[in-house]
Structures are given as C-alpha cells and as structure tokens.
Design a protein around this motif. Structure first.
Motif, PDB file in Angstrom:
ATOM      1  N   THR A  93       4.366  12.349   5.769  1.00 42.09           N
ATOM      2  CA  THR A  93       3.601  11.214   5.259  1.00 42.09           C
ATOM      3  C   THR A  93       4.242  10.650   3.995  1.00 42.09           C
ATOM      4  O   THR A  93       4.386   9.436   3.846  1.00 42.09           O
ATOM      5  CB  THR A  93       2.150  11.630   4.958  1.00 42.09           C
ATOM      6  OG1 THR A  93       1.533  12.110   6.159  1.00 42.09           O
ATOM      7  CG2 THR A  93       1.350  10.447   4.422  1.00 42.09           C
ATOM      8  N   SER A  94       4.629  11.532   3.085  1.00 43.68           N
ATOM      9  CA  SER A  94       5.305  11.084   1.865  1.00 43.68           C
ATOM     10  C   SER A  94       6.624  10.402   2.189  1.00 43.68           C
ATOM     11  O   SER A  94       6.996   9.403   1.562  1.00 43.68           O
ATOM     12  CB  SER A  94       5.549  12.279   0.930  1.00 43.68           C
ATOM     13  OG  SER A  94       4.321  12.807   0.465  1.00 43.68           O
ATOM     14  N   ASP A 122       2.412   9.474  -5.628  1.00 48.17           N
ATOM     15  CA  ASP A 122       2.547  10.784  -4.985  1.00 48.17           C
ATOM     16  C   ASP A 122       2.722  11.863  -6.053  1.00 48.17           C
ATOM     17  O   ASP A 122       3.435  11.662  -7.047  1.00 48.17           O
ATOM     18  CB  ASP A 122       3.760  10.775  -4.052  1.00 48.17           C
ATOM     19  CG  ASP A 122       3.545  11.657  -2.839  1.00 48.17           C
ATOM     20  OD1 ASP A 122       2.459  12.237  -2.712  1.00 48.17           O
ATOM     21  OD2 ASP A 122       4.482  11.763  -2.023  1.00 48.17           O
ATOM     22  N   GLU A 132       0.835  -1.194   0.000  1.00 46.70           N
ATOM     23  CA  GLU A 132       0.000   0.000   0.000  1.00 46.70           C
ATOM     24  C   GLU A 132       0.875   1.251   0.000  1.00 46.70           C
ATOM     25  O   GLU A 132       0.610   2.206  -0.746  1.00 46.70           O
ATOM     26  CB  GLU A 132      -0.911  -0.001   1.225  1.00 46.70           C
ATOM     27  CG  GLU A 132      -1.803   1.238   1.327  1.00 46.70           C
ATOM     28  CD  GLU A 132      -2.652   1.254   2.574  1.00 46.70           C
ATOM     29  OE1 GLU A 132      -3.389   2.228   2.786  1.00 46.70           O
ATOM     30  OE2 GLU A 132      -2.562   0.287   3.360  1.00 46.70           O
ATOM     31  N   SER A 133       1.920   1.248   0.807  1.00 46.89           N
ATOM     32  CA  SER A 133       2.826   2.390   0.840  1.00 46.89           C
ATOM     33  C   SER A 133       3.558   2.550  -0.486  1.00 46.89           C
ATOM     34  O   SER A 133       3.817   3.669  -0.930  1.00 46.89           O
ATOM     35  CB  SER A 133       3.836   2.225   1.979  1.00 46.89           C
ATOM     36  OG  SER A 133       3.183   2.246   3.225  1.00 46.89           O
ATOM     37  N   LYS A 183       1.170   4.210  -2.834  1.00 44.05           N
ATOM     38  CA  LYS A 183       1.011   5.615  -2.464  1.00 44.05           C
ATOM     39  C   LYS A 183       2.258   6.422  -2.814  1.00 44.05           C
ATOM     40  O   LYS A 183       2.173   7.573  -3.243  1.00 44.05           O
ATOM     41  CB  LYS A 183       0.702   5.738  -0.975  1.00 44.05           C
ATOM     42  CG  LYS A 183      -0.692   5.243  -0.603  1.00 44.05           C
ATOM     43  CD  LYS A 183      -0.965   5.424   0.885  1.00 44.05           C
ATOM     44  CE  LYS A 183      -2.381   5.006   1.235  1.00 44.05           C
ATOM     45  NZ  LYS A 183      -2.671   5.142   2.678  1.00 44.05           N
ATOM     46  N   TYR A 184       3.423   5.810  -2.630  1.00 41.82           N
ATOM     47  CA  TYR A 184       4.673   6.488  -2.975  1.00 41.82           C
ATOM     48  C   TYR A 184       4.759   6.733  -4.473  1.00 41.82           C
ATOM     49  O   TYR A 184       5.088   7.832  -4.933  1.00 41.82           O
ATOM     50  CB  TYR A 184       5.850   5.654  -2.490  1.00 41.82           C
ATOM     51  CG  TYR A 184       7.195   6.134  -2.988  1.00 41.82           C
ATOM     52  CD1 TYR A 184       7.693   7.377  -2.613  1.00 41.82           C
ATOM     53  CD2 TYR A 184       7.964   5.341  -3.825  1.00 41.82           C
ATOM     54  CE1 TYR A 184       8.923   7.820  -3.067  1.00 41.82           C
ATOM     55  CE2 TYR A 184       9.191   5.771  -4.281  1.00 41.82           C
ATOM     56  CZ  TYR A 184       9.675   7.012  -3.894  1.00 41.82           C
ATOM     57  OH  TYR A 184      10.892   7.433  -4.355  1.00 41.82           O
ATOM     58  N   HIS A 208       5.956   6.839   3.310  1.00 45.70           N
ATOM     59  CA  HIS A 208       5.681   5.947   2.184  1.00 45.70           C
ATOM     60  C   HIS A 208       6.972   5.611   1.438  1.00 45.70           C
ATOM     61  O   HIS A 208       7.185   4.461   1.034  1.00 45.70           O
ATOM     62  CB  HIS A 208       4.693   6.607   1.221  1.00 45.70           C
ATOM     63  CG  HIS A 208       3.343   6.845   1.815  1.00 45.70           C
ATOM     64  ND1 HIS A 208       2.783   5.991   2.725  1.00 45.70           N
ATOM     65  CD2 HIS A 208       2.432   7.844   1.610  1.00 45.70           C
ATOM     66  CE1 HIS A 208       1.587   6.441   3.078  1.00 45.70           C
ATOM     67  NE2 HIS A 208       1.361   7.567   2.421  1.00 45.70           N
TER      68      HIS A 208
END
Length: 328
Positions: free
Chosen positions: A84-85, A25, A17-18, A21-22, A88
């Motif tokens: 947060t970024s 981004d 999931e990360s 998301k990464y 990830h």
C-alpha cells in the motif's frame, strides 16, 4: 495561497490523495525526526556531496535519514514489504512526473530552440560543415537516459511539423532497457502506430555510442537523482564530446533559490514560491539524494565542463526548472 503546481494538479484528486498519504506515512515522519542527525553524519564522514571541494566519497555508504529513523531499514526494503505504501509512493512520483513532462513542453520554445541551433553534417571529432538555421540538415535531439522518452513524445505531439524534416528525435538508454521498453510498448499497445521517437541502445558515459551528428541533448533528473558528483561530470564530458559545435544541452532539474533570497518581497519572486523547491528538496533528501543546486551552483558545475548557461526557465513545477546550456 495554493501554488500553481497544486492548482495544476487539482484535477487528479486520487493522485493528490496518494501524495498526502505518502507524505504522512509513518516511515517518512520517522525519517524527518532523524534527518538532522543523518545529514550531520553524512557531512562528518564526507559521504554527502561536498560542493566546496567538488568531490564525493562514492565508496562509503551514507546513512540516510530514512534508514536511521526506521531501524536501519532502507526505503527499498520497506516499500518491498508494504504494497500500500509503495502504491502511494509510485502515484506520488507519477503525479510529479506527469506535471514535469508538461512543464518541459510548455516552458521551452522548442520551435525557436531547434531552428536556432547550429547543425553539422559530421561529428565534432571530424571536419564538419556547420549551418545555422538550415532546414536541409535536421536537428538531431537525443533524450539521454530517457527510457520511454515521455518528454520528446509530448513535444512531437505538440509540434508534429518539427519532424517533417526540421528535426529528428532519438531516445538513448542501455540496450536491455530499450529492448524491455519496446517490448512493453508492443504488449500494451499492439494496435497503435509506431512512435515518432527512434530508440537506440547506448551508454551515456560513452560518447562513441551517442548517435551522430548530435545537436541537442535533453535529460531530466539524471545529474542529481541517479548519479553522484563524479559520475555527473563524466556524463557532462560525454555530452560535450558528442555535441556538435554550438550544440545545446537541455537539463530538467530543480533549481534552488540563492542563499538569502527566501522570504524576499513577492515582487522579486519567480514563477513558483521560492521556498517550495527548497522544501521538496529536503523531502527528497530523506533517502540520501544529493541536494539540488542553485543557478550559480549550476553555472559553476557546468562551466568547467565546457557549457555556458544560456537561459534558466523557472516553471510552475518546483521539481523541474529548465536549464539551457550551449557548448562552448
């Protein structure tokens, strides 16, 4: 079809999931949009790695696709301000790293490699007594720039008998890095037994600081991720001087498909999809990393430095194949 790398990673849903998301981004999408312009600028100003001339311009600062697409903000600046970024990104790197460690353990026959490595009682700069497959002289394996030496730790856990006289494992990094890593390990695991890996301070550019005798050197993501072309040659020269005659250099790096091979028939494909290493290489180049090499380019790079490519092992992890070189 899902790649074996994705399938092997499917048990870690949070990491995947990360990773998604990464990759999705906004700054990375901006970087993709600026990649063609950035790479063309790098090529025109000779700031990117030039394989044709085997040179690079380390004095100039290349404009990365990330910076060009994000108002000249570097990735370090951006992630320093966006927690947060950054999380990830770190979990994405951790996911890849964990899979690479297992690839290095599973795709190298460490027992055969160490028992067939010529050992020497003294350094290559002096007269030596060499022995082939002689267990009276332990094979010394040095993880160069290894920090916590995750790979050798995993090898030692898989093959504990190797350290019962057949081999000794060492991790070399800068003295302050070794000191910090040792301190962190003590703080995080104060009750655990001592590591089977001996950690020593040194400098990979200075062969005089690499423990002797040295029969095998291992390194992962040193020659492309951390250093430019000229520095990488200096590292290889240091390795060559440090290794005993017939010693081996094991390199964990991405190996790209040869030009024209992508899209060939599936029967001729390797362990992983041919185009996946290429795609991830382009992804990692967004922040200015030098492009990965093909097998032939690795041979052309290492041969003048005194290393013959014995074997290339393509793993299920697109960012980490295993290249085994022997000192000529």
């Amino acid at each position: 079809n899902r790649s074996r790398w994705t399938m092997a990673s499917s048990s870690s849903s949070s990491s995947l999931e990360s990773m998604v998301k990464y990759c999705l981004d906004a700054p990375l999408w901006n970087a993709w949009g600026s990649s063609t312009v950035a790479w063309q600028q790098q090529h025109n100003t000779s700031t990117c790695y030039n394989r044709a001339s085997s040179s690079s311009s380390s004095s100039a600062t290349a404009t990365t696709a990330f910076a060009l697409g994000n108002n000249h903000t570097s990735s370090a600046e951006y992630y320093g301000k966006h927690a947060t970024s950054l999380r990830h990104a770190n979990e994405f790197v951790r996911l890849i790293s964990d899979q690479e460690v297992q690839a290095c353990v599973n795709h190298v026959d460490w027992v055969h490699l160490l028992t067939t490595t010529t050992t020497s009682t003294t350094s290559p700069n002096n007269s030596s007594i060499s022995n082939h497959n002689n267990h009276n002289i332990p094979v010394t394996v040095v993880d160069l720039g290894g920090y916590s030496s995750q790979v050798l730790e995993a090898v030692a856990a898989r093959y504990p008998n190797l350290l019962q006289g057949a081999a000794r494992f060492l991790c070399l990094d800068l003295p302050h890095v070794i000191e910090a890593q040792t301190r962190d390990s003590s703080n995080n695991h104060p009750t655990t037994t001592s590591s089977p890996i001996q950690r020593v301070g040194g400098d990979m550019f200075d062969p005089n600081t690499i423990p002797q005798p040295c029969h095998v050197i291992f390194m992962k993501h040193i020659l492309l991720c951390d250093w430019d072309e000229e520095a990488s040659r200096r590292i290889l020269a240091s390795c060559h001087e440090s290794l005993s005659d017939g010693g081996r250099l094991i390199v964990g790096e991405a190996v790209l498909p040869e030009p024209g091979s992508v899209g060939s028939s599936r029967s001729s494909r390797t362990t992983i999809s041919d185009d996946l290493p290429l795609l991830l290489d382009l992804f990692l180049r967004l922040d200015g990393r030098s492009p990965s090499r093909t097998k032939k380019e690795w041979e052309r790079f290492a041969d003048p430095m005194g290393f013959h490519l014995e074997k290339l092992v393509r793993t299920a992890i697109p960012t980490c194949s295993i290249l085994i070189f022997r000192k000529k």
